[in-house]
Design a protein around this motif. Structure first.
Motif, PDB file in Angstrom:
ATOM      1  N   TYR A 171       0.840  -1.188   0.000  1.00 42.29           N
ATOM      2  CA  TYR A 171       0.000   0.000   0.000  1.00 42.29           C
ATOM      3  C   TYR A 171       0.880   1.244   0.000  1.00 42.29           C
ATOM      4  O   TYR A 171       1.811   1.362   0.801  1.00 42.29           O
ATOM      5  CB  TYR A 171      -0.918   0.031   1.223  1.00 42.29           C
ATOM      6  CG  TYR A 171      -1.844   1.230   1.197  1.00 42.29           C
ATOM      7  CD1 TYR A 171      -3.020   1.184   0.468  1.00 42.29           C
ATOM      8  CD2 TYR A 171      -1.524   2.399   1.873  1.00 42.29           C
ATOM      9  CE1 TYR A 171      -3.867   2.279   0.415  1.00 42.29           C
ATOM     10  CE2 TYR A 171      -2.356   3.495   1.816  1.00 42.29           C
ATOM     11  CZ  TYR A 171      -3.517   3.440   1.097  1.00 42.29           C
ATOM     12  OH  TYR A 171      -4.347   4.526   1.031  1.00 42.29           O
ATOM     13  N   ARG A 172       0.576   2.168  -0.922  1.00 41.18           N
ATOM     14  CA  ARG A 172       1.333   3.420  -1.016  1.00 41.18           C
ATOM     15  C   ARG A 172       0.361   4.581  -1.104  1.00 41.18           C
ATOM     16  O   ARG A 172      -0.354   4.723  -2.091  1.00 41.18           O
ATOM     17  CB  ARG A 172       2.246   3.392  -2.228  1.00 41.18           C
ATOM     18  CG  ARG A 172       3.407   2.429  -2.051  1.00 41.18           C
ATOM     19  CD  ARG A 172       4.385   2.451  -3.170  1.00 41.18           C
ATOM     20  NE  ARG A 172       4.744   3.792  -3.592  1.00 41.18           N
ATOM     21  CZ  ARG A 172       5.434   4.043  -4.703  1.00 41.18           C
ATOM     22  NH1 ARG A 172       5.825   3.064  -5.485  1.00 41.18           N
ATOM     23  NH2 ARG A 172       5.727   5.281  -5.035  1.00 41.18           N
ATOM     24  N   GLU A 173       0.390   5.401  -0.093  1.00 44.39           N
ATOM     25  CA  GLU A 173      -0.505   6.560  -0.041  1.00 44.39           C
ATOM     26  C   GLU A 173      -0.274   7.496  -1.224  1.00 44.39           C
ATOM     27  O   GLU A 173      -1.208   8.125  -1.714  1.00 44.39           O
ATOM     28  CB  GLU A 173      -0.291   7.301   1.287  1.00 44.39           C
ATOM     29  CG  GLU A 173      -1.395   8.273   1.627  1.00 44.39           C
ATOM     30  CD  GLU A 173      -2.733   7.614   1.921  1.00 44.39           C
ATOM     31  OE1 GLU A 173      -3.759   8.138   1.434  1.00 44.39           O
ATOM     32  OE2 GLU A 173      -2.769   6.581   2.595  1.00 44.39           O
ATOM     33  N   ASP A 174       0.970   7.597  -1.718  1.00 48.52           N
ATOM     34  CA  ASP A 174       1.266   8.500  -2.826  1.00 48.52           C
ATOM     35  C   ASP A 174       0.651   8.040  -4.144  1.00 48.52           C
ATOM     36  O   ASP A 174       0.689   8.763  -5.141  1.00 48.52           O
ATOM     37  CB  ASP A 174       2.775   8.700  -2.979  1.00 48.52           C
ATOM     38  CG  ASP A 174       3.518   7.445  -3.405  1.00 48.52           C
ATOM     39  OD1 ASP A 174       3.123   6.320  -2.968  1.00 48.52           O
ATOM     40  OD2 ASP A 174       4.488   7.544  -4.172  1.00 48.52           O
ATOM     41  N   ARG A 175       0.068   6.853  -4.186  1.00 52.62           N
ATOM     42  CA  ARG A 175      -0.599   6.340  -5.383  1.00 52.62           C
ATOM     43  C   ARG A 175      -2.111   6.502  -5.327  1.00 52.62           C
ATOM     44  O   ARG A 175      -2.813   6.062  -6.229  1.00 52.62           O
ATOM     45  CB  ARG A 175      -0.254   4.871  -5.594  1.00 52.62           C
ATOM     46  CG  ARG A 175       1.207   4.589  -5.822  1.00 52.62           C
ATOM     47  CD  ARG A 175       1.633   5.186  -7.132  1.00 52.62           C
ATOM     48  NE  ARG A 175       3.062   5.039  -7.340  1.00 52.62           N
ATOM     49  CZ  ARG A 175       3.596   4.805  -8.533  1.00 52.62           C
ATOM     50  NH1 ARG A 175       2.842   4.703  -9.577  1.00 52.62           N
ATOM     51  NH2 ARG A 175       4.893   4.712  -8.637  1.00 52.62           N
ATOM     52  N   HIS A 177      -5.382   9.028  -5.128  1.00 59.06           N
ATOM     53  CA  HIS A 177      -5.855  10.379  -5.405  1.00 59.06           C
ATOM     54  C   HIS A 177      -7.345  10.426  -5.097  1.00 59.06           C
ATOM     55  O   HIS A 177      -8.074   9.497  -5.452  1.00 59.06           O
ATOM     56  CB  HIS A 177      -5.601  10.756  -6.867  1.00 59.06           C
ATOM     57  CG  HIS A 177      -4.175  10.505  -7.261  1.00 59.06           C
ATOM     58  ND1 HIS A 177      -3.166  11.421  -7.033  1.00 59.06           N
ATOM     59  CD2 HIS A 177      -3.571   9.440  -7.847  1.00 59.06           C
ATOM     60  CE1 HIS A 177      -2.028  10.925  -7.457  1.00 59.06           C
ATOM     61  NE2 HIS A 177      -2.235   9.719  -7.966  1.00 59.06           N
ATOM     62  N   TRP A 181      -6.954  14.030  -9.866  1.00 57.58           N
ATOM     63  CA  TRP A 181      -5.528  13.825  -9.749  1.00 57.58           C
ATOM     64  C   TRP A 181      -4.957  14.862  -8.803  1.00 57.58           C
ATOM     65  O   TRP A 181      -4.204  14.629  -7.927  1.00 57.58           O
ATOM     66  CB  TRP A 181      -4.822  13.944 -11.102  1.00 57.58           C
ATOM     67  CG  TRP A 181      -3.407  13.477 -11.020  1.00 57.58           C
ATOM     68  CD1 TRP A 181      -2.297  14.231 -10.792  1.00 57.58           C
ATOM     69  CD2 TRP A 181      -2.951  12.133 -11.122  1.00 57.58           C
ATOM     70  NE1 TRP A 181      -1.174  13.457 -10.756  1.00 57.58           N
ATOM     71  CE2 TRP A 181      -1.549  12.144 -10.966  1.00 57.58           C
ATOM     72  CE3 TRP A 181      -3.558  10.919 -11.337  1.00 57.58           C
ATOM     73  CZ2 TRP A 181      -0.773  11.004 -11.026  1.00 57.58           C
ATOM     74  CZ3 TRP A 181      -2.781   9.801 -11.396  1.00 57.58           C
ATOM     75  CH2 TRP A 181      -1.400   9.843 -11.245  1.00 57.58           C
TER      76      TRP A 181
END
Length: 181
Positions: A171-175, A177, A181
């Motif tokens: 899991y990556r929060e930066d991915r 939106h 975007w």
């Protein structure tokens, strides 16, 4: 990180646990996969969503050691030593009116179902890509004498894992939106 519940031996894990703990397995024991287990994997594959009135897939279940040993010659990603006890070739049927991209999406969903079902049943598996590489597509089409309207999409190798990689939290929060975007 996610929590994996302790389950009694032989129980089937829940869907979220299967998704969060599944890993690609490329090393198998020589123990065969039971025919009824292979049928369960194929039944899971056929439960995948698809667009249109007909499912876009066909499957070739491969347990013949001589055929399994020939597969690495057409696919560098399937060079598993020793060969797996079972592989499933997922193919897209392009004879339906839906376009190729829609059929391929359905085959991708079916392939993911095989991987998750294998993991839930205690097997190891890895998705080895065929499509869209033209050399691999042609190699598998020739090796399995596929009709022109059938596209080899992916090969899933399966077996009882010799080793099981630990789960990884991807899991990556930066991915993510929210609303745009």
């Amino acid at each position: 990180m996610f929590e994996v519940k302790n389950r009694p031996q032989g129980s089937i894990m829940d869907a979220l646990e299967a998704i969060l703990t599944r890993r690609s397995v490329r090393e198998y024991t020589d123990r065969p996969v039971a025919p009824e287990t292979a049928k369960s994997l194929l039944a899971a594959a056929m439960q995948a969503p698809f667009s249109g009135s007909e499912p876009p897939w066909h499957f070739i279940a491969i347990d013949d050691p001589d055929i399994l040993a020939r597969i690495p010659a057409v696919s560098p990603y399937a060079k598993i030593r020793p060969p797996p006890p079972l592989a499933i070739l997922v193919c897209a049927d392009l004879s339906h009116p839906e376009d190729r991209d829609i059929s391929v999406q359905g085959c991708a969903a079916a392939t993911q179902n095989i991987l998750l079902a294998a993991h839930a049943l205690g097997l190891g598996a890895v998705w080895t890509a065929i499509y869209p590489d033209p050399d691999r597509v042609l190699g598998f089409a020739n090796l399995f004498s596929l009709p022109d309207s059938v596209l080899p999409f992916a090969l899933v190798t399966l077996g009882h894992p010799a080793a099981r990689p630990p789960p990884v939290d991807r899991y990556r929060e930066d991915r993510v939106h929210q609303n745009a975007w």
